[in-house]
Scaffold this active site. Structure first.
Site, PDB file in Angstrom:
ATOM      1  N   ASP A  75     -30.190 -51.988 -49.298  1.00 19.32           N
ATOM      2  CA  ASP A  75     -31.424 -52.359 -48.855  1.00 19.32           C
ATOM      3  C   ASP A  75     -32.138 -53.058 -50.147  1.00 19.32           C
ATOM      4  OD1 ASP A  75     -31.199 -50.325 -51.008  1.00 19.32           O
ATOM      5  OD2 ASP A  75     -33.044 -49.062 -50.073  1.00 19.32           O
ATOM      6  N   TYR A  77     -34.030 -54.533 -53.392  1.00 16.26           N
ATOM      7  CA  TYR A  77     -34.343 -53.965 -54.678  1.00 16.26           C
ATOM      8  C   TYR A  77     -35.831 -53.299 -54.636  1.00 16.26           C
ATOM      9  CZ  TYR A  77     -30.544 -57.206 -56.320  1.00 16.26           C
ATOM     10  OH  TYR A  77     -29.260 -57.781 -56.355  1.00 16.26           O
ATOM     11  N   PHE A  88     -28.536 -58.844 -52.040  1.00 19.29           N
ATOM     12  CA  PHE A  88     -28.117 -58.826 -53.220  1.00 19.29           C
ATOM     13  C   PHE A  88     -28.776 -59.984 -53.947  1.00 19.29           C
ATOM     14  CE2 PHE A  88     -24.172 -56.984 -51.225  1.00 19.29           C
ATOM     15  CZ  PHE A  88     -24.179 -55.994 -51.918  1.00 19.29           C
ATOM     16  N   HIS A 198     -17.036 -51.457 -53.756  1.00 22.73           N
ATOM     17  CA  HIS A 198     -18.503 -51.998 -54.076  1.00 22.73           C
ATOM     18  C   HIS A 198     -18.722 -52.570 -55.390  1.00 22.73           C
ATOM     19  CE1 HIS A 198     -22.909 -52.108 -54.229  1.00 22.73           C
ATOM     20  NE2 HIS A 198     -22.995 -52.085 -52.958  1.00 22.73           N
TER      21      HIS A 198
END
Length: 234
Positions: A75, A77, A88, A198
């Site tokens: 989701d 920031y 990102f 990740h």
């Protein structure tokens, strides 16, 4: 200011004629239900991010027919001013987020000095056909993950399936357990699947650094006579 900023943003996106509008999420009532739920949070006093005009940026900048590579995030920031609607991507005024630093470090050529990026806006990637799609397109200030169960995930699933269903091959870069779970939606015989851990520094396995996903994606495309992505951000 409108009382329904997210519904208004959805209406503008629909008016754009985007190829993504054929997804059931938009063709049915799911998109309207999610927008109404987010607008209800705004009416209750929550600060929702990113700005309404940026919520559908991933789909606006990268139409379905132009997708070369898919990168999935979680989701936006949760700090005001940091997100611009692309997974990102960071446009905030401070140092780059730790996960993004880890991601961009993989741009270095083998044997070359480490990349020290100063920019985190991934819009140049999106314009080239990199679908940077989050599992939730909205979040609340200071509350990471607040909208992960609002219904946005249906859009993510349908977008992945739609790219997989196209005749043109694409590469799916799946980072972390949540992204890897969507591998089942991809026809791996026609598309590239490049999986890793990740990029978060909290990932104790540290199985993202050194994975070189960007070089691997371009190599997969080159082997099939397809154009590469220029990953440089300047």
């Amino acid at each position: 200011m409108s009382d329904t900023p997210v519904a208004d943003a959805l209406a503008r996106f629909r008016a754009s004629g985007s190829s993504w509008l054929a997804l059931p999420f938009f063709a049915g009532g799911a998109a309207d239900a999610v927008a109404a739920r987010v607008d209800a949070r705004i009416a209750a006093g929550a600060q929702v991010l990113p700005a309404p005009e940026s919520i559908f940026n991933a789909l606006t900048l990268t139409p379905l027919e132009r997708v070369k590579i898919v990168i999935l995030g979680q989701d936006p920031y949760p700090t005001p001013g940091d997100a611009n609607g692309l997974a990102f991507s960071y446009v905030g005024p401070r140092r780059l987020p730790a996960s993004l630093k880890v991601i961009l470090a993989e741009l270095a050529e083998p044997g070359a000095p480490p990349v020290k990026p100063t920019r985190g806006d991934l819009t140049p990637w999106a314009r080239q056909g990199v679908l940077l799609l989050n599992a939730a397109l909205t979040v609340e200030a200071g509350k990471a993950g607040a909208h992960l169960r609002f219904g946005w995930s249906d859009l993510t699933d349908q977008a992945v399936a739609a790219v997989s269903a196209r005749p043109e091959p694409a590469v799916f870069l799946l980072w972390g357990a949540q992204a890897k779970a969507r591998a089942a939606l991809v026809d791996a015989e026609r598309h590239g699947l490049i999986e890793s851990g990740h990029p978060s520094p909290l990932n104790r396995a540290r199985d993202f650094p050194g994975s070189r996903p960007f070089a691997a994606a371009n190599a997969w495309r080159a082997a099939r006579g397809l154009s590469p992505v220029d990953w440089r951000l300047g």
